[in-house]
Design a protein around this motif. Structure first.
Motif, PDB file in Angstrom:
ATOM      1  N   MET A 176     -42.212  86.442  20.438  1.00 34.58           N
ATOM      2  CA  MET A 176     -43.656  87.723  20.563  1.00 34.58           C
ATOM      3  C   MET A 176     -44.615  87.614  19.366  1.00 34.58           C
ATOM      4  O   MET A 176     -45.574  87.927  19.571  1.00 34.58           O
ATOM      5  N   ALA A 177     -43.954  86.630  18.060  1.00 32.38           N
ATOM      6  CA  ALA A 177     -44.874  86.902  17.129  1.00 32.38           C
ATOM      7  C   ALA A 177     -45.619  85.761  17.558  1.00 32.38           C
ATOM      8  O   ALA A 177     -46.928  85.482  16.814  1.00 32.38           O
ATOM      9  N   SER A 178     -45.186  84.613  18.145  1.00 36.96           N
ATOM     10  CA  SER A 178     -46.309  83.012  18.506  1.00 36.96           C
ATOM     11  C   SER A 178     -47.276  83.654  19.599  1.00 36.96           C
ATOM     12  O   SER A 178     -48.423  83.153  19.842  1.00 36.96           O
ATOM     13  N   GLN A 179     -47.264  85.240  20.594  1.00 36.98           N
ATOM     14  CA  GLN A 179     -48.022  85.732  21.063  1.00 36.98           C
ATOM     15  C   GLN A 179     -48.889  86.127  20.572  1.00 36.98           C
ATOM     16  O   GLN A 179     -49.842  87.044  21.105  1.00 36.98           O
ATOM     17  N   GLY A 180     -49.291  87.089  18.981  1.00 40.17           N
ATOM     18  CA  GLY A 180     -50.138  87.626  18.244  1.00 40.17           C
ATOM     19  C   GLY A 180     -49.429  88.808  17.908  1.00 40.17           C
ATOM     20  O   GLY A 180     -49.609  89.869  17.404  1.00 40.17           O
ATOM     21  N   VAL A 181     -48.128  88.974  18.462  1.00 41.09           N
ATOM     22  CA  VAL A 181     -47.645  90.603  18.150  1.00 41.09           C
ATOM     23  C   VAL A 181     -47.275  90.477  16.472  1.00 41.09           C
ATOM     24  O   VAL A 181     -47.109  89.427  15.705  1.00 41.09           O
ATOM     25  N   ASP A 182     -47.612  91.449  16.146  1.00 42.07           N
ATOM     26  CA  ASP A 182     -46.747  91.830  14.100  1.00 42.07           C
ATOM     27  C   ASP A 182     -45.741  91.613  14.291  1.00 42.07           C
ATOM     28  O   ASP A 182     -45.635  93.413  13.860  1.00 42.07           O
ATOM     29  N   VAL A 183     -44.984  91.006  14.582  1.00 45.99           N
ATOM     30  CA  VAL A 183     -43.813  91.597  14.252  1.00 45.99           C
ATOM     31  C   VAL A 183     -42.776  91.725  13.540  1.00 45.99           C
ATOM     32  O   VAL A 183     -42.629  93.073  13.026  1.00 45.99           O
ATOM     33  N   GLU A 184     -43.591  91.157  12.040  1.00 47.02           N
ATOM     34  CA  GLU A 184     -43.252  91.246  10.656  1.00 47.02           C
ATOM     35  C   GLU A 184     -43.467  92.837  10.411  1.00 47.02           C
ATOM     36  O   GLU A 184     -42.831  93.335   9.827  1.00 47.02           O
ATOM     37  N   LYS A 185     -44.669  93.431  10.755  1.00 46.05           N
ATOM     38  CA  LYS A 185     -45.516  94.964  10.206  1.00 46.05           C
ATOM     39  C   LYS A 185     -44.650  95.485  10.896  1.00 46.05           C
ATOM     40  O   LYS A 185     -44.131  96.636  10.258  1.00 46.05           O
ATOM     41  N   VAL A 186     -44.040  95.982  12.420  1.00 43.59           N
ATOM     42  CA  VAL A 186     -43.106  96.402  12.860  1.00 43.59           C
ATOM     43  C   VAL A 186     -42.213  96.450  12.356  1.00 43.59           C
ATOM     44  O   VAL A 186     -41.539  97.586  12.491  1.00 43.59           O
ATOM     45  N   THR A 187     -41.133  95.286  12.100  1.00 41.66           N
ATOM     46  CA  THR A 187     -40.026  95.493  11.291  1.00 41.66           C
ATOM     47  C   THR A 187     -39.888  96.514  10.281  1.00 41.66           C
ATOM     48  O   THR A 187     -39.802  96.953  10.440  1.00 41.66           O
ATOM     49  N   ALA A 188     -41.373  95.933   9.295  1.00 38.86           N
ATOM     50  CA  ALA A 188     -41.423  96.779   7.948  1.00 38.86           C
ATOM     51  C   ALA A 188     -41.408  97.786   8.083  1.00 38.86           C
ATOM     52  O   ALA A 188     -41.079  99.360   6.716  1.00 38.86           O
ATOM     53  N   ASN A 189     -41.961  98.447   9.500  1.00 35.60           N
ATOM     54  CA  ASN A 189     -42.443 100.385   9.510  1.00 35.60           C
ATOM     55  C   ASN A 189     -40.984 101.056   9.732  1.00 35.60           C
ATOM     56  O   ASN A 189     -40.752 101.698   9.279  1.00 35.60           O
ATOM     57  N   LEU A 190     -40.172 100.555  10.640  1.00 37.21           N
ATOM     58  CA  LEU A 190     -39.243 100.273  11.290  1.00 37.21           C
ATOM     59  C   LEU A 190     -37.640 100.784  10.090  1.00 37.21           C
ATOM     60  O   LEU A 190     -37.226 101.236  10.038  1.00 37.21           O
TER      61      LEU A 190
END
Length: 377
Positions: A176-190
């Motif tokens: 999903m990160a390779s698709q442009g989803v900001d996984v790092e931000k989502v994870t940090a927020n959670l």
């Protein structure tokens, strides 16, 4: 096999959904019994002490295989050593499974080409690794207070299963990160949200929330494999197998956090009931913005018709989530226990197929039919 003062006054044959089919009165010590099997696969034994028991344990003895309607004569020592389950019906013992899926070629909209259905499950997936770690931490707070050997083993296997779930979903999150989803931000927020929760909420309430989340994921897992639900009928076979494996294991350990909360933590009804309300609100408040951002990234937010059709599949009169409501709301019944729904037949079928060869891709075919894609790595 049994304590000297224990008398086995009956063997109960349960259908896989937990409905009693037949009761056979077999005194302890008898070496064999005849059982009408067919689709009735789980042999359950009821332990009674003296003629007027004050407590009844439900014990899992073993699995019976036969052609439909066959009459079996089975030696009692053929089955595994019985395991006491604290007065409630349990599934088979929890078994951690190390699996891997080749998600490198999964299409962007892998669930039947529907962006809404796909991104709904993607939005759940991106939160799973941190969520699983929270569940593990919540359980560990009370792990040392457990004296029951079976529950201690279940907790240990629960932790291993949840850890493996996090590993597998982390790998898909890279896609999903390779698709442009900001996984790092989502994870940090959670992660920040979880730390705030852990700072201000009592450990018992954190465990109650874990049990509530586990109720949601187990209910979702049972819905995934229901004959009445086409949740992944048109999905990419790899992702279908991944979610089915996760869902089956959620069903398998659905009572662990609940039993720990009710037992060692001394939890009560009001806290348990409120925890599901809070957990449901959290899912929507935390997951919904990520879900919407994924749709925006795909350009779907400019297509209201696509969004409405997708949301109808989730929340409509015959929607995926709507269909889960009766089982989901059963949580609020005062005498509720996660194993009230028993072991769904399709879950048992998946487990049996997986045990035969250890391949989650092939096991998923038992539920949805053959798949024309490579095996799981």
């Amino acid at each position: 096999m049994a304590a000297p003062d224990t008398v086995y006054t009956g063997l109960l044959l349960y259908r896989l959904d937990g409905v009693v089919f037949h009761s056979l009165h077999v005194p302890f010590g008898r070496r064999s019994c005849s059982i009408l099997a067919g689709q009735w696969k789980w042999l359950i034994c009821r332990r009674r002490v003296d003629e007027e028991p004050t407590h009844i344990d439900i014990w899992l003895i073993g699995q019976i295989k036969s052609p439909s309607g066959a009459l079996l004569s089975l030696p009692l020592d053929h089955f595994e050593e019985p395991c006491p389950c604290g007065g409630t019906m349990h599934s088979i013992p929890i078994k951690p499974r190390k699996v891997a899926f080749d998600v490198s070629s999964v299409p962007r909209h892998w669930n039947g080409g529907d962006p809404v259905l796909t991104r709904f499950f993607d939005a759940l997936s991106v939160h799973f690794p941190e969520g699983e770690r929270f569940f593990i931490q919540s359980v560990r707070h009370f792990q040392d207070q457990v004296t029951d050997t079976r529950l201690r083993d279940d907790i240990r296997h629960f932790i291993r299963q949840e850890g493996q779930h996090g590993i597998v979903h982390d790998r898909f999150n890279d896609v999903m990160a390779s698709q442009g989803v900001d996984v790092e931000k989502v994870t940090a927020n959670l992660r920040l949200f979880i730390r705030t929760t852990q700072k201000y909420l009592p450990k018992k309430y954190q465990l109650a929330m874990t049990a509530a989340f586990e109720h949601f994921t187990a209910t979702l897992g049972e819905a995934m494999i229901s004959d009445e639900n086409d949740m992944f009928r048109q999905a990419d076979p790899v992702m279908r197998a991944l979610f089915l494996w996760h869902g089956v294991e959620e069903v398998e350990h659905k009572a662990v956090a609940y039993d720990l909360y009710q037992g060692a933590a001394g939890g009560g009804y009001l806290t348990r009931a409120s925890a599901l309300v809070v957990a449901t609100l959290m899912v929507h408040l935390v997951v919904a913005p990520v879900f919407w951002n994924m749709l925006r990234l795909d350009g779907v937010t400019r297509q209201p018709g696509v969004i409405l059709r997708g949301l109808n599949k989730l929340y409509g009169r015959k929607g995926i989530l709507t269909g889960m409501l009766p089982e989901f709301l059963a949580w609020f019944r005062p005498g509720f226990h996660p194993w009230d729904t028993g072991m769904p037949e399709q879950v048992a079928a998946w487990l049996e197929e997986y045990e035969a060869h250890g391949d989650p891709m092939r096991a998923s075919q038992v539920i949805y039919g053959p798949a024309t894609v490579g095996e799981a790595a």
